[in-house]
Design a protein around this motif. Structure first.
Motif, PDB file in Angstrom:
ATOM      1  N   LYS A  70      30.310  -0.910  -0.697  1.00  0.00           N
ATOM      2  CA  LYS A  70      29.596  -0.215  -1.708  1.00  0.00           C
ATOM      3  C   LYS A  70      30.006   1.227  -2.153  1.00  0.00           C
ATOM      4  N   LEU A  71      30.736   1.669  -1.351  1.00  0.00           N
ATOM      5  CA  LEU A  71      31.790   2.780  -1.926  1.00  0.00           C
ATOM      6  C   LEU A  71      32.595   2.464  -3.026  1.00  0.00           C
ATOM      7  N   LEU A  72      33.363   1.277  -2.773  1.00  0.00           N
ATOM      8  CA  LEU A  72      34.228   0.850  -4.103  1.00  0.00           C
ATOM      9  C   LEU A  72      33.210   0.547  -5.249  1.00  0.00           C
ATOM     10  N   ALA A  73      32.011  -0.179  -4.913  1.00  0.00           N
ATOM     11  CA  ALA A  73      31.173  -0.728  -6.118  1.00  0.00           C
ATOM     12  C   ALA A  73      30.811   0.712  -6.903  1.00  0.00           C
ATOM     13  N   HIS A  74      30.331   1.682  -5.982  1.00  0.00           N
ATOM     14  CA  HIS A  74      29.959   2.909  -6.572  1.00  0.00           C
ATOM     15  C   HIS A  74      31.230   3.683  -7.638  1.00  0.00           C
ATOM     16  N   LEU A  75      32.457   3.574  -7.235  1.00  0.00           N
ATOM     17  CA  LEU A  75      33.433   4.211  -7.700  1.00  0.00           C
ATOM     18  C   LEU A  75      33.845   3.512  -8.998  1.00  0.00           C
ATOM     19  N   PHE A  76      33.875   1.964  -8.832  1.00  0.00           N
ATOM     20  CA  PHE A  76      34.360   1.274 -10.162  1.00  0.00           C
ATOM     21  C   PHE A  76      33.274   1.075 -11.222  1.00  0.00           C
ATOM     22  N   ASN A  77      31.940   1.222 -10.725  1.00  0.00           N
ATOM     23  CA  ASN A  77      30.909   0.824 -11.639  1.00  0.00           C
ATOM     24  C   ASN A  77      30.353   2.153 -12.377  1.00  0.00           C
ATOM     25  N   ASN A  78      30.767   3.249 -11.888  1.00  0.00           N
ATOM     26  CA  ASN A  78      30.422   4.291 -12.489  1.00  0.00           C
ATOM     27  C   ASN A  78      31.257   4.770 -13.610  1.00  0.00           C
ATOM     28  N   GLY A  79      30.957   4.538 -14.688  1.00  0.00           N
ATOM     29  CA  GLY A  79      31.853   4.784 -15.972  1.00  0.00           C
ATOM     30  C   GLY A  79      32.003   6.059 -16.435  1.00  0.00           C
ATOM     31  N   GLN A  80      31.162   7.076 -15.725  1.00  0.00           N
ATOM     32  CA  GLN A  80      31.311   8.448 -16.404  1.00  0.00           C
ATOM     33  C   GLN A  80      32.361   9.337 -15.441  1.00  0.00           C
ATOM     34  N   GLN A  81      32.926   8.540 -14.459  1.00  0.00           N
ATOM     35  CA  GLN A  81      33.991   9.383 -13.679  1.00  0.00           C
ATOM     36  C   GLN A  81      35.320   9.052 -14.247  1.00  0.00           C
ATOM     37  N   ASP A  82      36.070  10.387 -13.869  1.00  0.00           N
ATOM     38  CA  ASP A  82      37.311  10.290 -14.429  1.00  0.00           C
ATOM     39  C   ASP A  82      38.006   9.363 -13.539  1.00  0.00           C
ATOM     40  N   THR A  83      38.942   8.591 -14.274  1.00  0.00           N
ATOM     41  CA  THR A  83      39.884   7.609 -13.647  1.00  0.00           C
ATOM     42  C   THR A  83      40.710   7.923 -12.636  1.00  0.00           C
ATOM     43  N   LYS A 134      39.535   6.630  -4.087  1.00  0.00           N
ATOM     44  CA  LYS A 134      39.519   5.486  -3.260  1.00  0.00           C
ATOM     45  C   LYS A 134      40.743   5.382  -2.056  1.00  0.00           C
ATOM     46  N   GLN A 135      41.706   6.361  -2.419  1.00  0.00           N
ATOM     47  CA  GLN A 135      42.663   6.470  -1.351  1.00  0.00           C
ATOM     48  C   GLN A 135      42.053   7.077  -0.020  1.00  0.00           C
ATOM     49  N   VAL A 136      41.064   8.088  -0.306  1.00  0.00           N
ATOM     50  CA  VAL A 136      40.551   8.776   0.683  1.00  0.00           C
ATOM     51  C   VAL A 136      39.452   7.609   1.635  1.00  0.00           C
ATOM     52  N   ILE A 137      38.851   6.896   0.813  1.00  0.00           N
ATOM     53  CA  ILE A 137      37.912   5.819   1.778  1.00  0.00           C
ATOM     54  C   ILE A 137      38.847   4.769   2.169  1.00  0.00           C
ATOM     55  N   ASP A 138      39.792   4.411   1.722  1.00  0.00           N
ATOM     56  CA  ASP A 138      40.841   3.365   2.359  1.00  0.00           C
ATOM     57  C   ASP A 138      41.262   4.007   3.505  1.00  0.00           C
ATOM     58  N   ARG A 139      41.632   5.054   4.064  1.00  0.00           N
ATOM     59  CA  ARG A 139      41.828   5.674   5.139  1.00  0.00           C
ATOM     60  C   ARG A 139      40.676   5.503   6.084  1.00  0.00           C
ATOM     61  N   LEU A 140      39.677   6.059   5.597  1.00  0.00           N
ATOM     62  CA  LEU A 140      38.834   6.028   6.548  1.00  0.00           C
ATOM     63  C   LEU A 140      38.250   4.389   6.770  1.00  0.00           C
ATOM     64  N   GLU A 141      38.535   3.667   6.167  1.00  0.00           N
ATOM     65  CA  GLU A 141      38.141   2.265   6.471  1.00  0.00           C
ATOM     66  C   GLU A 141      39.237   1.598   7.395  1.00  0.00           C
ATOM     67  N   GLU A 142      40.289   2.204   7.366  1.00  0.00           N
ATOM     68  CA  GLU A 142      41.388   1.758   8.176  1.00  0.00           C
ATOM     69  C   GLU A 142      41.195   2.508   9.270  1.00  0.00           C
ATOM     70  N   ALA A 143      40.588   3.449   9.548  1.00  0.00           N
ATOM     71  CA  ALA A 143      40.414   4.156  10.771  1.00  0.00           C
ATOM     72  C   ALA A 143      39.250   3.375  11.484  1.00  0.00           C
ATOM     73  N   ALA A 144      38.176   2.789  10.859  1.00  0.00           N
ATOM     74  CA  ALA A 144      37.205   2.035  11.298  1.00  0.00           C
ATOM     75  C   ALA A 144      37.869   0.633  11.873  1.00  0.00           C
ATOM     76  N   ASP A 145      38.878   0.191  11.170  1.00  0.00           N
ATOM     77  CA  ASP A 145      39.545  -1.150  11.728  1.00  0.00           C
ATOM     78  C   ASP A 145      40.520  -0.813  12.983  1.00  0.00           C
ATOM     79  N   ALA A 146      40.959   0.560  12.907  1.00  0.00           N
ATOM     80  CA  ALA A 146      41.990   0.698  14.189  1.00  0.00           C
ATOM     81  C   ALA A 146      40.898   1.300  15.599  1.00  0.00           C
ATOM     82  N   PHE A 147      39.792   1.616  15.190  1.00  0.00           N
ATOM     83  CA  PHE A 147      38.984   1.620  16.404  1.00  0.00           C
ATOM     84  C   PHE A 147      38.575   0.355  16.899  1.00  0.00           C
TER      85      PHE A 147
END
Length: 206
Positions: free
Chosen positions: A158-171, A178-191
């Motif tokens: 859902k976070l990825l969808a929000h990031l890439f579907n919001n055309g108003q955001q700076d690329t 995305k790098q931040v939420i990737d690290r959070l997702e990796e932390a969940a995987d590590a748990f």
């Protein structure tokens, strides 16, 4: 009175508990980090100190492992559990560091749910570590961690969808986030890797 001719080194249990308690501290710092008005550089500094404490716990486990002849369970499982606990902390600390380095001030609202997953996983992991002594009442732990990891995956998408579907955001900001939420997702995987290791240990010892 039963005599143990080959005494085991049981201090590993306390060391694992220390490592897991550091994860609780780290996850709660993430909650602070994404709060409105947070002093993010100060929180990131606390996270670095927490990561250092976790590293020290990991090194202490490894030193004790090298010095111990009779261990409470398989040596490779002790190594794996210590390493996966450390991996969780590394991912959370990197996420916090990136937030400060990239000067991120606003977050997608869904990120709260991702951090909540990590906080709950940290609490469950800290509660589970003392139960390694008896190897009892652990199955609910790894089942719940698996459920949380699946929940984290859903939030991540859902976070990825929000990031890439919001055309108003700076690329560029999208890629930073995305790098931040990737690290959070990796932390969940590590748990989940921690929980899988605990399950392996429990099965072997049963």
């Amino acid at each position: 009175m039963r005599l143990r001719l080959t005494p085991r080194e049981d201090s590993f249990y306390d060391m694992f508990a220390d490592s897991a308690n550091n994860l609780v501290t780290g996850a709660r710092l993430l909650v602070e980090l994404i709060s409105d008005g947070a002093d993010r550089p100060a929180i990131a500094e606390k996270m670095r100190a927490c990561e250092h404490a976790c590293d020290e716990s990991t090194h202490a486990i490894m030193r004790r492992l090298n010095e111990t002849f009779i261990t409470p369970f398989d040596r490779e499982d002790i190594y794996r559990l210590a390493s996966t606990l450390d991996d969780v902390m590394d991912e959370m600390e990197e996420a916090a560091d990136l937030v400060v380095l990239y000067k991120i001030e606003e977050f997608p609202k869904e990120i709260v749910h991702m951090v909540e997953v990590l906080e709950r996983a940290a609490e469950l992991t800290a509660e589970a570590m003392p139960r390694l002594r008896s190897m009892k009442e652990l199955n609910e732990y790894w089942i719940e961690i698996n459920r949380l990891e699946n929940q984290g995956d859903q939030v991540y998408r859902k976070l990825l969808a929000h990031l890439f579907n919001n055309g108003q955001q700076d690329t560029l900001m999208v890629m930073k986030m995305k790098q931040v939420i990737d690290r959070l997702e990796e932390a969940a995987d590590a748990f989940e890797s921690v929980a899988n290791t605990v399950e392996t240990i429990a099965v072997k010892e049963s």
